[in-house]
Design a protein around this motif. Sequence first.
Motif, PDB file in Angstrom:
ATOM      1  N   PRO A  25     -86.953  68.064  38.473  1.00 22.27           N
ATOM      2  CA  PRO A  25     -87.255  68.035  39.907  1.00 22.27           C
ATOM      3  C   PRO A  25     -86.009  67.816  40.771  1.00 22.27           C
ATOM      4  O   PRO A  25     -85.926  68.369  41.881  1.00 22.27           O
ATOM      5  CB  PRO A  25     -88.246  66.874  40.057  1.00 22.27           C
ATOM      6  N   LEU A  26     -85.048  67.041  40.289  1.00 27.35           N
ATOM      7  CA  LEU A  26     -83.818  66.860  41.042  1.00 27.35           C
ATOM      8  C   LEU A  26     -83.047  68.180  41.147  1.00 27.35           C
ATOM      9  O   LEU A  26     -82.498  68.499  42.210  1.00 27.35           O
ATOM     10  CB  LEU A  26     -82.940  65.799  40.388  1.00 27.35           C
ATOM     11  N   TYR A  27     -83.028  68.937  40.064  1.00 26.33           N
ATOM     12  CA  TYR A  27     -82.342  70.235  40.102  1.00 26.33           C
ATOM     13  C   TYR A  27     -83.003  71.166  41.115  1.00 26.33           C
ATOM     14  O   TYR A  27     -82.322  71.835  41.893  1.00 26.33           O
ATOM     15  CB  TYR A  27     -82.343  70.878  38.716  1.00 26.33           C
ATOM     16  N   ARG A  28     -84.327  71.215  41.107  1.00 22.45           N
ATOM     17  CA  ARG A  28     -85.026  72.083  42.051  1.00 22.45           C
ATOM     18  C   ARG A  28     -84.787  71.641  43.489  1.00 22.45           C
ATOM     19  O   ARG A  28     -84.648  72.466  44.387  1.00 22.45           O
ATOM     20  CB  ARG A  28     -86.526  72.082  41.728  1.00 22.45           C
ATOM     21  N   MET A  29     -84.724  70.336  43.706  1.00 23.32           N
ATOM     22  CA  MET A  29     -84.478  69.837  45.059  1.00 23.32           C
ATOM     23  C   MET A  29     -83.073  70.223  45.533  1.00 23.32           C
ATOM     24  O   MET A  29     -82.905  70.762  46.641  1.00 23.32           O
ATOM     25  CB  MET A  29     -84.637  68.319  45.090  1.00 23.32           C
ATOM     26  N   PHE A  30     -82.065  69.975  44.694  1.00 28.01           N
ATOM     27  CA  PHE A  30     -80.699  70.299  45.097  1.00 28.01           C
ATOM     28  C   PHE A  30     -80.475  71.807  45.163  1.00 28.01           C
ATOM     29  O   PHE A  30     -79.677  72.287  45.977  1.00 28.01           O
ATOM     30  CB  PHE A  30     -79.693  69.658  44.130  1.00 28.01           C
ATOM     31  N   ASP A  31     -81.191  72.556  44.322  1.00 26.79           N
ATOM     32  CA  ASP A  31     -81.090  74.013  44.401  1.00 26.79           C
ATOM     33  C   ASP A  31     -81.657  74.519  45.721  1.00 26.79           C
ATOM     34  O   ASP A  31     -81.106  75.433  46.347  1.00 26.79           O
ATOM     35  CB  ASP A  31     -81.836  74.645  43.222  1.00 26.79           C
ATOM     36  N   GLY A  32     -82.763  73.907  46.162  1.00 30.24           N
ATOM     37  CA  GLY A  32     -83.321  74.285  47.455  1.00 30.24           C
ATOM     38  C   GLY A  32     -82.402  73.948  48.610  1.00 30.24           C
ATOM     39  O   GLY A  32     -82.423  74.629  49.659  1.00 30.24           O
ATOM     40  N   LEU A  33     -81.582  72.931  48.452  1.00 33.23           N
ATOM     41  CA  LEU A  33     -80.621  72.549  49.495  1.00 33.23           C
ATOM     42  C   LEU A  33     -79.302  73.300  49.378  1.00 33.23           C
ATOM     43  O   LEU A  33     -78.401  73.108  50.205  1.00 33.23           O
ATOM     44  CB  LEU A  33     -80.339  71.040  49.417  1.00 33.23           C
ATOM     45  N   GLY A  34     -79.180  74.140  48.360  1.00 29.96           N
ATOM     46  CA  GLY A  34     -77.945  74.901  48.172  1.00 29.96           C
ATOM     47  C   GLY A  34     -76.781  74.063  47.678  1.00 29.96           C
ATOM     48  O   GLY A  34     -75.623  74.406  47.923  1.00 29.96           O
ATOM     49  N   LEU A  35     -77.065  72.986  46.948  1.00 31.30           N
ATOM     50  CA  LEU A  35     -76.009  72.070  46.503  1.00 31.30           C
ATOM     51  C   LEU A  35     -75.742  72.146  45.009  1.00 31.30           C
ATOM     52  O   LEU A  35     -74.970  71.335  44.490  1.00 31.30           O
ATOM     53  CB  LEU A  35     -76.387  70.626  46.880  1.00 31.30           C
ATOM     54  N   VAL A  36     -76.367  73.105  44.324  1.00 26.52           N
ATOM     55  CA  VAL A  36     -76.066  73.300  42.908  1.00 26.52           C
ATOM     56  C   VAL A  36     -74.655  73.887  42.784  1.00 26.52           C
ATOM     57  O   VAL A  36     -74.213  74.678  43.610  1.00 26.52           O
ATOM     58  CB  VAL A  36     -77.105  74.224  42.253  1.00 26.52           C
ATOM     59  N   ASN A  37     -73.947  73.508  41.737  1.00 24.14           N
ATOM     60  CA  ASN A  37     -72.542  73.860  41.511  1.00 24.14           C
ATOM     61  C   ASN A  37     -71.625  73.252  42.578  1.00 24.14           C
ATOM     62  O   ASN A  37     -70.593  73.808  42.923  1.00 24.14           O
ATOM     63  CB  ASN A  37     -72.336  75.375  41.444  1.00 24.14           C
ATOM     64  N   THR A  38     -72.041  72.092  43.095  1.00 22.97           N
ATOM     65  CA  THR A  38     -71.179  71.266  43.937  1.00 22.97           C
ATOM     66  C   THR A  38     -71.205  69.849  43.357  1.00 22.97           C
ATOM     67  O   THR A  38     -71.993  69.538  42.472  1.00 22.97           O
ATOM     68  CB  THR A  38     -71.663  71.227  45.400  1.00 22.97           C
ATOM     69  N   HIS A  39     -70.357  68.998  43.893  1.00 22.31           N
ATOM     70  CA  HIS A  39     -70.289  67.623  43.399  1.00 22.31           C
ATOM     71  C   HIS A  39     -71.266  66.685  44.083  1.00 22.31           C
ATOM     72  O   HIS A  39     -71.362  65.512  43.701  1.00 22.31           O
ATOM     73  CB  HIS A  39     -68.866  67.083  43.570  1.00 22.31           C
ATOM     74  N   TRP A  40     -72.004  67.169  45.066  1.00 19.97           N
ATOM     75  CA  TRP A  40     -72.937  66.299  45.788  1.00 19.97           C
ATOM     76  C   TRP A  40     -73.995  65.679  44.876  1.00 19.97           C
ATOM     77  O   TRP A  40     -74.289  64.479  45.008  1.00 19.97           O
ATOM     78  CB  TRP A  40     -73.593  67.055  46.933  1.00 19.97           C
ATOM     79  N   PRO A  41     -74.609  66.428  43.967  1.00 22.07           N
ATOM     80  CA  PRO A  41     -75.589  65.776  43.079  1.00 22.07           C
ATOM     81  C   PRO A  41     -74.990  64.656  42.237  1.00 22.07           C
ATOM     82  O   PRO A  41     -75.646  63.644  41.990  1.00 22.07           O
ATOM     83  CB  PRO A  41     -76.090  66.930  42.196  1.00 22.07           C
TER      84      PRO A  41
END
Length: 276
Positions: A122-138
């Motif tokens: 669920p965390l991956y889906r949330m950050f993917d929806g925010l466009g933050l995958v492949n960034t250091h924000w997560p």
Amino acid sequence: MSPKLKLLVYAVLLVCCVPFVFPTWWMATTSLKPVNEIFAFPPTLWPSDATFEAYRQVFALQPFGQQYLNSFYIAVLVTLGTLVVSSLAGYAFARIPFRGSGVVFVLVLAGLLVPNEVTIIPLYRMFDGLGLVNTHWPLILIPVLGAPSVLATFIMRQFFITLPRELEEAGRVDGLGRFGLFWQVSLPLAKPAIGAVSIFTFLHSWNLFLEPIVFLSSKDKFTIPQALTQYVDAYGGALWNVQLAAATLSALPVLIVFVLAQRQFVEGLAQTGLKG
């Protein structure tokens, strides 16, 4: 204690530390060996022909310097963020009475019982929806708002509870408000707890592995634990001397932090009631 007894104690302690020191010694010395000497039998404790070629390959095969910097600045930001959240939350639970505070605190602690593997999708889906995958924000937000921060909050709360209430009463006489009491009275006295929280938070972030392999895909954004898995040959076999050289470099900050701050760490845990 007599000199003979003291010498005996030191000898026993020296023997007891061998299982802890030897793996580090083996890692560092093996990183200086040629590949054919790593699996030689009988094994050698020191390379017969020491070479730094493996360390050159560490930086030649991938952007290890950038990955090292990634891990460092992420660990620093996570540590600072965790200190802010945990100190404020710990002070609130310890010093600001409100209805249901005990229940809320138990619910917060319950977060420690949830494994990271349960929430990672669920965390991956949330950050993917925010466009933050492949960034250091997560890698920054999850530890600051997740289980490491919960444990830090518990430590800070336990410390603030031990402070005499007379100190805050004296601050109120001087005209301090709630935030002034926290900032000028309680927080300066919480240095042992802050030291303990800083150390284990930095080390936890530095060694973080699951989140980087889930959220990062570009080598220039990798952190150290993820980078260590990339030193393989064309057939997927491990480049042992290169991996050990990279592991030696990655262990340096951990060893430095432990050597310089072990006393503060133990003191902080002792004063928060976690000794035993």
